[in-house]
Design an enzyme around this catalytic site. Structure first.
Site, short mmCIF file in Angstrom:
data_model
loop_
_atom_site.label_atom_id
_atom_site.label_comp_id
_atom_site.label_asym_id
_atom_site.label_seq_id
_atom_site.Cartn_x
_atom_site.Cartn_y
_atom_site.Cartn_z
N LYS A 22 21.19 -5.10 -8.80
CA LYS A 22 19.85 -5.50 -9.26
C LYS A 22 18.91 -4.30 -9.41
O LYS A 22 18.32 -4.09 -10.47
CB LYS A 22 19.24 -6.49 -8.25
N ASN A 23 18.78 -3.53 -8.34
CA ASN A 23 17.74 -2.50 -8.36
C ASN A 23 18.08 -1.33 -9.28
O ASN A 23 17.18 -0.62 -9.74
CB ASN A 23 17.43 -2.04 -6.93
N CYS A 117 8.60 -9.23 -3.67
CA CYS A 117 8.63 -9.94 -2.39
C CYS A 117 7.45 -9.53 -1.51
O CYS A 117 7.03 -8.36 -1.51
CB CYS A 117 9.93 -9.63 -1.66
N ARG A 122 2.61 -2.80 -0.29
CA ARG A 122 3.55 -1.99 -1.07
C ARG A 122 2.76 -1.14 -2.08
O ARG A 122 2.70 -1.44 -3.27
CB ARG A 122 4.58 -2.89 -1.77
N ASP A 305 17.08 -3.50 3.04
CA ASP A 305 17.44 -4.75 2.36
C ASP A 305 18.55 -5.51 3.08
O ASP A 305 18.86 -6.65 2.72
CB ASP A 305 17.86 -4.47 0.90
N ARG A 398 16.36 -14.58 -7.58
CA ARG A 398 15.85 -13.33 -8.14
C ARG A 398 16.89 -12.22 -8.03
O ARG A 398 16.87 -11.27 -8.81
CB ARG A 398 14.60 -12.88 -7.37
N1 EPU Z 1 5.40 3.62 -0.69
C1 EPU Z 1 4.14 4.16 -0.67
N2 EPU Z 1 3.61 4.58 -1.86
C2 EPU Z 1 4.25 4.44 -3.04
C3 EPU Z 1 5.54 3.88 -3.05
C4 EPU Z 1 6.10 3.47 -1.85
O1 EPU Z 1 3.51 4.29 0.38
O2 EPU Z 1 3.69 4.84 -4.06
C5 EPU Z 1 6.02 3.19 0.58
C6 EPU Z 1 6.23 1.68 0.63
O3 EPU Z 1 5.08 1.02 1.08
C7 EPU Z 1 7.39 1.55 1.58
C8 EPU Z 1 8.20 2.81 1.29
O4 EPU Z 1 7.34 3.72 0.65
O5 EPU Z 1 6.95 1.61 2.89
C9 EPU Z 1 9.43 2.59 0.43
O6 EPU Z 1 9.08 1.93 -0.76
P1 EPU Z 1 9.89 2.13 -2.10
O7 EPU Z 1 8.94 2.61 -3.14
O8 EPU Z 1 11.12 2.91 -1.83
O9 EPU Z 1 10.29 0.65 -2.44
P2 EPU Z 1 10.27 -0.02 -3.85
O10 EPU Z 1 10.65 0.95 -4.90
O11 EPU Z 1 9.02 -0.80 -4.02
C10 EPU Z 1 12.80 -0.63 -3.86
C11 EPU Z 1 13.57 -1.89 -4.01
C12 EPU Z 1 13.43 -2.72 -2.75
C13 EPU Z 1 13.95 -1.90 -1.57
C14 EPU Z 1 13.21 -0.55 -1.50
C15 EPU Z 1 13.73 0.36 -0.41
C16 EPU Z 1 13.41 -2.30 -6.38
C17 EPU Z 1 12.87 -3.11 -7.50
N3 EPU Z 1 13.03 -2.63 -5.15
O12 EPU Z 1 11.46 -1.05 -3.66
O13 EPU Z 1 14.27 -3.84 -2.93
O14 EPU Z 1 13.71 -2.61 -0.39
O15 EPU Z 1 13.31 0.11 -2.76
O16 EPU Z 1 15.08 0.61 -0.60
O17 EPU Z 1 14.21 -1.38 -6.59
C18 EPU Z 1 15.04 -5.99 -2.50
O18 EPU Z 1 15.94 -5.76 -3.34
O19 EPU Z 1 15.01 -6.99 -1.74
C19 EPU Z 1 13.93 -5.05 -2.39
C20 EPU Z 1 12.80 -5.33 -1.78
#
Ligand code: EPU
Length: 434
Positions: A22-23, A117, A122, A305, A398
């Site tokens: 997915k991601n 989610c 976030r 995850d 999803r």
């Molecule tokens: N963060 C910040 N600032 C930013 C971006 C992130 O402070 O600008 C913080 C977040 O608050 C969090 C941490 O950094 O504490 C990690 O966030 P990250 O940006 O890595 O997460 P994401 O890109 O929003 C993706 C996956 C998530 C998965 C995370 C961590 C997608 C669409 N989502 O989220 O997937 O948990 O990376 O591996 O790729 C899931 O599949 O259930 C899911 C939530």
């Protein structure tokens, strides 16, 4: 409302084939619009997040043609707007990748602030910091990210935190910026590497993805490509844990065992057997699992995850386990749902849960409060005595392709029913007694 009903207590036995990640697929679909030439994507998972993103890029004007169940052809040339206003895009997290893709290609993007989610705050400050460092002016207005630049110029960017989303998003924009960009403290997750590999297959010049320093030399255009998405390591991990949870014996096919190392290590530690092959893993559990401690970390650490599903396994393990979540502040909402099923879990100091192993879980009506919470409750239902009803299954859909069907093929008793369809619910429950 649709829901899953599960009759627990049956070991999962057999083979399951894992779908596309997915991601990774979300990043790749957004990146596909950056070429004007046709891009053939293979092994896309059939899940609602991907459907929404595909409809979102079609609304921009891209040609999106389905080719079989898992294939899609995308042509970015007819895109006529940089305003992504397809309403459902607000529901998914990865809509933000359209910002990097449109900004990189057209130097302008107007994209809804991401949903996804509810697992804590976030922020997207690191995405915006990256775009600004490349020379874009970025504002948040009326629920949208609006980014534009006359020119994007390569820059040296140090991320303040390790973010999968920010790394991919800034990489998208930077691969069509002028000159060299260096991304430091980048995320190393397999999906970051996958999006980089896909961009490179279209002619981008990205080096170092999978390490914490990514170097990108901008190009002026990207060409067409044919690309197959890697298997989903979280779906694979979920089936591995479901096999161990039910004292089953499952061969999980189409996986990259390397991506599963953290999960494999923990399963072995708590007493399951894991056999690795080139592109499959077999998980067998014959005895009661043992307690352990878990701490979520960026890749290659234990993935956030998988935290909820792993904690679910530990609810019936021998002894006391401690689960610590370091990525998200609010990823323990599922604890109350597990408690309804007889689990003894308490959240301490906000980011840890103490799990006291109980003898068994008992079926109950529970709500999937987010995607991985939903997966955890399904695994709980498979282990529990009696009937479990999981509501709000749209979250599960999803991110898991044909989940009930795949579980049924392994011998699970799980059905998707309409909550108004009392006859179907009764029939399923009657089978328990009969
Ligand atoms: N963060 C910040 N600032 C930013 C971006 C992130 O402070 O600008 C913080 C977040 O608050 C969090 C941490 O950094 O504490 C990690 O966030 P990250 O940006 O890595 O997460 P994401 O890109 O929003 C993706 C996956 C998530 C998965 C995370 C961590 C997608 C669409 N989502 O989220 O997937 O948990 O990376 O591996 O790729 C899931 O599949 O259930 C899911 C939530």
């Amino acid at each position: 409302m649709e829901q899953y009903i599960i009759r627990g207590g049956k070991p999962l036995v057999g083979e399951v084939v894992i779908s596309g990640a997915k991601n990774a697929a979300l990043g790749v679909v957004a990146a596909a619009i950056m070429s004007d030439e046709p891009v053939q994507l293979r092994n896309l998972p059939v899940i609602s997040d991907i459907e929404i993103l595909l409809r979102g890029i079609a609304a921009l004007g891209a040609i999106v043609e389905k080719q079989g169940e898992h294939g899609t052809r995308v042509i970015g040339r007819p895109i006529h707007t940089c305003v992504a206003d397809y309403d459902d895009l607000r529901k998914i997290r990865a809509s933000y990748y359209l910002c990097g893709a449109l900004l990189g290609k057209y130097k302008r993007a107007e994209v809804p602030l991401p949903g996804g989610c509810n697992i804590g705050s976030r922020p997207i400050d690191q995405h915006l910091k990256g775009f600004e460092a490349l020379g874009a002016k970025v504002v948040i207005q009326h629920g949208k990210i609006i980014a534009e630049a006359e020119r994007l110029i390569g820059a040296h960017i140090y991320f303040d935190c390790t973010s999968v989303g920010a790394t991919i998003n800034v990489m998208l924009a930077a691969c069509m910026a002028e000159g060299q960009t260096v991304l430091e403290n980048s995320a190393k997750e397999p999906h970051v590497v996958e999006v980089a590999n896909f961009l490179n297959s279209m002619g981008a010049k990205i080096k170092g993805a999978g390490t914490d320093v990514i170097r990108i030399t901008g190009v002026t255009s990207l060409h067409g490509s044919t690309y197959s998405i890697i298997p989903d390591q979280i779906e694979a991990g979920t089936f591995m844990m479901a096999a161990a949870a039910t004292k089953g014996d499952v061969l999980i096919k189409n996986v990259i065992p390397k991506h599963l190392e953290a999960v494999t290590a923990k399963l072995v530690e708590i007493g399951a057997e894991v056999e690795e092959f080139d592109d499959s893993v077999r998980v067998v559990a014959t005895k009661r699992l043992q307690h352990t401690n878990i701490k979520t970390l960026p890749y290659p650490g234990f993935p956030t995850d998988m935290q909820q599903v792993m904690a679910t396994l530990l609810t019936v393990a021998e002894g006391t386990s401690i689960v610590t979540e370091t990525i998200y502040e609010n990823r323990f909402m599922y604890v109350d749902e597990l408690t309804r099923m007889g689990a003894a879990v308490r959240v301490v100091e906000g980011n840890s849960a103490v799990v006291e192993g109980v003898d068994k879980l008992t079926g109950a009506t529970v709500r999937a409060l987010d995607l991985r919470c939903g997966a955890a409750l399904i695994v709980a239902g498979l282990m529990a005595d009696g009937i479990t009803t999981v509501e709000q299954i749209e979250y599960v859909e999803r991110g898991y392709e044909h989940f009930p069907q795949k579980l049924r093929e392994l011998g699970a008793a799980i059905e998707k029913v309409d909550s108004d369809d009392q006859a179907a619910i009764h029939k399923f429950s009657y089978n328990v007694v009969g």
